[in-house]
Write a protein that holds these residues in place. Structure first.
Motif, PDB file in Angstrom:
ATOM      1  N   ILE B  74      -4.355  -2.694  -7.589  1.00 16.33           N
ATOM      2  CA  ILE B  74      -3.130  -2.109  -7.013  1.00 16.33           C
ATOM      3  C   ILE B  74      -3.477  -1.526  -5.638  1.00 16.33           C
ATOM      4  O   ILE B  74      -4.412  -0.746  -5.521  1.00 16.33           O
ATOM      5  CB  ILE B  74      -2.619  -0.978  -7.932  1.00 16.33           C
ATOM      6  N   PRO B  76      -1.766   0.328  -2.107  1.00 14.80           N
ATOM      7  CA  PRO B  76      -0.553   0.894  -1.517  1.00 14.80           C
ATOM      8  C   PRO B  76      -0.097   0.116  -0.281  1.00 14.80           C
ATOM      9  O   PRO B  76      -0.921  -0.364   0.502  1.00 14.80           O
ATOM     10  CB  PRO B  76      -0.949   2.323  -1.143  1.00 14.80           C
ATOM     11  N   ARG B  95       4.634  -7.818  -5.512  1.00 17.09           N
ATOM     12  CA  ARG B  95       4.924  -6.444  -5.086  1.00 17.09           C
ATOM     13  C   ARG B  95       5.505  -5.653  -6.240  1.00 17.09           C
ATOM     14  O   ARG B  95       6.179  -6.214  -7.106  1.00 17.09           O
ATOM     15  CB  ARG B  95       5.934  -6.459  -3.932  1.00 17.09           C
ATOM     16  N   LEU B  96       5.264  -4.356  -6.252  1.00 16.24           N
ATOM     17  CA  LEU B  96       5.841  -3.510  -7.298  1.00 16.24           C
ATOM     18  C   LEU B  96       6.007  -2.101  -6.775  1.00 16.24           C
ATOM     19  O   LEU B  96       5.455  -1.734  -5.736  1.00 16.24           O
ATOM     20  CB  LEU B  96       4.979  -3.538  -8.570  1.00 16.24           C
ATOM     21  N   LYS B  97       6.811  -1.337  -7.488  1.00 16.31           N
ATOM     22  CA  LYS B  97       7.028   0.067  -7.146  1.00 16.31           C
ATOM     23  C   LYS B  97       6.534   0.928  -8.300  1.00 16.31           C
ATOM     24  O   LYS B  97       6.633   0.532  -9.451  1.00 16.31           O
ATOM     25  CB  LYS B  97       8.512   0.337  -6.928  1.00 16.31           C
ATOM     26  N   ASP B  98       6.022   2.109  -7.978  1.00 16.70           N
ATOM     27  CA  ASP B  98       5.663   3.012  -9.072  1.00 16.70           C
ATOM     28  C   ASP B  98       6.872   3.881  -9.425  1.00 16.70           C
ATOM     29  O   ASP B  98       7.953   3.722  -8.858  1.00 16.70           O
ATOM     30  CB  ASP B  98       4.414   3.839  -8.731  1.00 16.70           C
ATOM     31  N   ARG B  99       6.697   4.804 -10.373  1.00 18.97           N
ATOM     32  CA  ARG B  99       7.835   5.589 -10.840  1.00 18.97           C
ATOM     33  C   ARG B  99       8.417   6.469  -9.734  1.00 18.97           C
ATOM     34  O   ARG B  99       9.553   6.912  -9.832  1.00 18.97           O
ATOM     35  CB  ARG B  99       7.484   6.405 -12.068  1.00 18.97           C
ATOM     36  N   ARG B 102       7.289   4.338  -4.781  1.00 19.77           N
ATOM     37  CA  ARG B 102       6.356   3.973  -3.719  1.00 19.77           C
ATOM     38  C   ARG B 102       5.996   2.501  -3.849  1.00 19.77           C
ATOM     39  O   ARG B 102       5.842   1.982  -4.954  1.00 19.77           O
ATOM     40  CB  ARG B 102       5.072   4.808  -3.811  1.00 19.77           C
ATOM     41  N   PHE B 104       3.735  -0.815  -3.720  1.00 17.19           N
ATOM     42  CA  PHE B 104       2.364  -1.287  -3.909  1.00 17.19           C
ATOM     43  C   PHE B 104       2.382  -2.814  -3.961  1.00 17.19           C
ATOM     44  O   PHE B 104       3.428  -3.418  -4.191  1.00 17.19           O
ATOM     45  CB  PHE B 104       1.790  -0.781  -5.240  1.00 17.19           C
TER      46      PHE B 104
END
Lengths: 570, 570
Positions: B74, B76, B95-99, B102, B104
């Protein structure tokens, strides 16, 4: 490794981001660096230790006849939808979509994946038992990542899944994993206690955690100071106090207009809270559950939830529900005549004589209540254990400490195999679901826990079994040709013996080299200084005194340490 | 390993999902299983080979003084925004977002991360040179994942990043990695050719690929059949044909109303296409670029893009732009009087005499055109090499084959260090950006490529160095006590020697056991059958003939194979 060729990242100052010793030391010794909250990069020193812990785990898992797999970290949503956990897992699961807008997660755990593997690869009871494991990167989007790799969002876990044809097989697999875990933590130099854990509505002794005592631990663990008894606070019980027998007296209603709580009623009647019984009312899945514990006790809600087969968290009854069940205002509910769907009575209450409880009438309590004669219910253990109680096994004193979970073994039964239709053909020709167990070890967390247990004010004190290097050889003055020559020869000798040695050939003051060696926790240090004129060097264990020894004795001193640690030289 | 304890997942049938041999065999031998498109789980047999390839890579990287790291998967978004690649990378990046919403990504490669590590950990030229590597899981959301682990979306890569203070340092680091790669692929038994590769606008000999010939490869690779010359088709060149000298004649405009293409004009004038020159017009970053190659040639657009410093892909000029530049309809453009911002002339054209080209007037061509006298431009290599041309090094015959890239070495220079402000203090006290190189090996792809090169109709034929097990010991009849006893003794003897042996103690027909052993590619097979009465067993190399040998000779036969393969017994 010659340190002049090594990227050394030791820090003299304590990084502001770190709260606990292991986190501070992993940063200071140059083992890890933060990439994002709860996401770390491993520097060479950290990776070396990580690999050693992994190898210990791998060896013991293989010795227990488990077979190593490697599943993908990306898992398609469909598998989690089959088990029903895609929605249940919540915000802790990292989710993503691929370019075709298909849903995936980053595996926080792999029950679904291994159940899927088993249903595809295992057809017959003849192929059972099987225990499959992996050492793999896991992802959990923790609400509050903290303490370095102790609670991180990307971490390395060993997870194993056993598949058996019957309960006896599972019991055996579970016991084997228990024994392997004991061995693993022992070999890592970690004092980890196996603690009976709550395993939700399944009940029984189906789950145990391996806990490491730690002030910053997330869980309360109950230990006996005398015997081996240890349990998660949610599961822990205690030996019942002996109660002096009394004659059962007639019940008597008394006006207690200003006494609602246990403290108030005890004071008003001038009796010990131990002579009262507390009433708590819960709404559990729409049903009213009344719980009775001794007045000075707290209710253990996990035990209540289990006894009620609760589907999730439980909650207190509302004011309205209380009035409906007890027929009175809050503070006056009691066991006699209460209207509840389920009545849970702590075993301690059963043994009490002539106690005081609410009268289910506002402003009144009842004296001389006795279980059996005046009310009945389901007897069980529903109380919270407290410090100083007696151990249920040996009667010794119980103590409660904070702990960190480094391992967990769990009898799953058919929870996943039934949900995911994972069956095998049994000897009788019938299709049956696999009986499963799952077994986890937090590998990166284990590494941090070892440091928590093995450090001093100067740095880490690695057990030899997981030390990144075994020996550091330090020439005091690299400009002294003779010292450099002797140090080099010792270094080469150790390397040829299979010892992982560091040669600190940097042009730095000896003090700097000693500090780095101590910070990095290298178990043995050989200092090559002026005494070589007499054929001598200094030998020091990281946690021992300095000795002056003959140059020719170095290799034997090192060998001794391997023998003492029960380690073989390669 | 006793096969009765092993989860064996061999398949008799060829799975429909697989197109190429390595993919089919990895499925059939029970090495991998598909989790999702381009996402695979490794079964024990596959993981064992993977670990062996990883170990070979690790040993050679360490021998080349590279230091092993482990970065997070992962990453940022901020790091990628610094380098400018967050937007540039496109749909291939997961691509992904955290809780906390944000951004990543799952690292498709780690230039940014290691540049960040270097700028944080390396302050001074004294700490250089440094080469940092990792063996880690990478993620690329391929548009068309295919061929099993050959082109997958989650895969294992060795990536290394070198940091130097100057170009000489980088050249040395690059050469060291080249040599390490040669050794790695040799040890894996893989015939991989190091091929000069195009490295975009940077130019120079800054990049090379290690290619494995493969019918299903994604790239065209040019090889000389006589010498070592090999190059990516985009980079490859050829020796110019010798041209017979002619007297330069006067140019002559000729009406060619129905002849637009080279074929038509050659036929109309009854001359070889080799006596014509082809004109192509491109729009590159808004500028018109005219390219001239011999009539029978194709333009190599990568070479054109590099010569034009193109920022990305290049495109043909529009009809309008063509008319504006050439002043005529399509098919009649030529070198004399064309209006272009840049004129690129292939070196072959420079050597031609009296050729035919378009007149820049609709319906006309010009005869007897000569470079230098009639037009000028930038001379260079802008043509595509074709099969049968002459090698630029030795003049031997060139052949073109499909290839798969298993490794890539690349001089990055200061591309990332400048963008990310990654500097060190040099000897002169000045801050300078690191001079970087990056070096990748597709570990899982290497494993598949080994199978592509080492298999037959019965299964895999592993080189001993990467075989999951070295020897399979097969008792023909497990119900025969004597056979079982001898097989067990041989198995235990081999294990004690450090040989990874399989004992096929399953109650199966010998034919089934032979088939599994061949499919899994085990290099040596010892069959324990009726001949034990005479103190004999059968010994067979996977790709050799069966021999009858004395029981006592088995261990020496096995040792011989280790010696022949230059492998040490542990």
């Amino acid at each position: 490794m010659k340190m002049s060729n090594m990227l050394i990242s030791t820090l003299r100052e304590v990084p502001a981001e770190a709260e606990i010793d292991s986190h501070k030391l992993m940063l200071r010794a140059g083992m890890i660096r933060k990439m994002a909250a709860g996401v770390y990069n491993y520097l060479p020193l950290g990776l070396k230790v990580l690999k050693k812990v992994e190898d210990i785990v791998r060896e013991e898992m293989n010795a227990a006849s488990a077979q190593e797999f490697l599943a993908s970290a990306i898992i398609p949503a469909e598998l989690w939808q089959e088990s029903g956990r895609w929605d249940a897992y919540g915000a802790e699961m990292f989710r993503l979509k691929d370019r075709g807008e298909r849903d995936f997660c980053l595996g926080p755990t792999h029950e679904e994946v291994f159940t899927d593997i088993a249903r595809n690869e295992i057809k017959s009871y003849k192929q059972l038992p099987v225990n499959l494991y992996q050492i793999q990167t896991k992802y959990r989007d923790e609400r509050r990542p903290r303490f370095g790799v102790m609670r991180s969002r990307e971490f390395i876990m060993k997870d194993a899944y056993s598949f058996d044809k019957n309960q006896e097989g599972l019991d055996l697999a579970y016991d084997k994993m228990h024994d392997a875990y004991v061995e693993i933590f022992n070999r890592c130099g970690l004092d980890a206690k196996c603690v009976a854990a709550d395993s939700g509505a399944i009940g029984g002794s189906n789950s145990a955690e391996f806990m490491v005592k730690s002030e910053v631990g997330e869980d309360d663990v109950v230990f006996c100071i005398q015997c081996d008894y240890a349990a998660n606070i949610e599961k822990a019980t205690s030996k019942l106090e002996e109660v002096e027998k009394e004659e059962r007296m007639e019940i008597e209603k008394i006006a207690t207009p200003n006494s609602r709580g246990i403290d108030e009623i005890s004071e008003f009647l001038n009796i010990s809270p131990k002579k009262t019984v507390k009433t708590l009312l819960y709404n559990i899945d729409g049903k009213i559950v009344a719980v009775f514990v001794r007045g000075d006790r707290e209710v253990n809600e996990v035990k209540v939830a289990n006894a009620s087969n609760a589907s999730g968290d439980i909650e207190m009854a509302s004011h309205e529900e209380y009035i409906h069940a007890a027929g009175c205002d809050i503070g006056f509910a009691g066991p006699i005549g209460i209207k509840a769907d389920l009545t849970l009575v702590d075993e301690e209450v059963k043994n009490m004589y002539n106690f005081v409880a609410g009268a289910n009438e506002t402003g009144y309590h009842i004296k001389n209540v006795n279980y059996g004669r005046d009310f009945e219910g389901t007897i069980g253990d529903f109380r919270k254990v407290i410090e100083g109680e007696k151990c249920p096994v040996c009667g010794g004193k119980i103590t409660i400490a904070r702990g960190t979970e480094v391992g967990h073994i769990f009898k799953l039964g058919t929870k996943y195999s039934e949900a995911m239709n994972a069956n095998f053909i049994d000897e009788d020709g019938k299709e049956k679901p696999f009986i499963m167990g799952c077994y986890g070890i937090g590998v990166t967390r284990t590494m941090a826990s070892i440091i928590e247990q093995h450090h001093d004010e100067n740095g880490i004190v690695w057990p030899l079994s997981v030390a990144p290097y075994h020996v550091s050889v330090i020439p005091v003055n690299v400009k002294d040709e003779e010292q450099t020559k002797v140090a080099n020869e010792l270094y080469e000798e150790l390397i040829s013996m299979g010892i992982e040695a560091l040669l600190d050939d940097r042009n730095e003051r000896a003090g700097v080299k000693f500090k780095d060696s101590e910070l990095m926790g290298i178990p043995m240090r050989v200092t090559v200084g002026k005494k070589i004129g007499d054929g001598e060097v200094e030998f020091k264990l990281r946690d021992g005194e300095m000795e002056v020894i003959k140059i020719g004795d170095v290799s034997n001193m090192v060998k001794d340490q391997f023998e003492k640690s029960n380690l073989k030289l390669r």
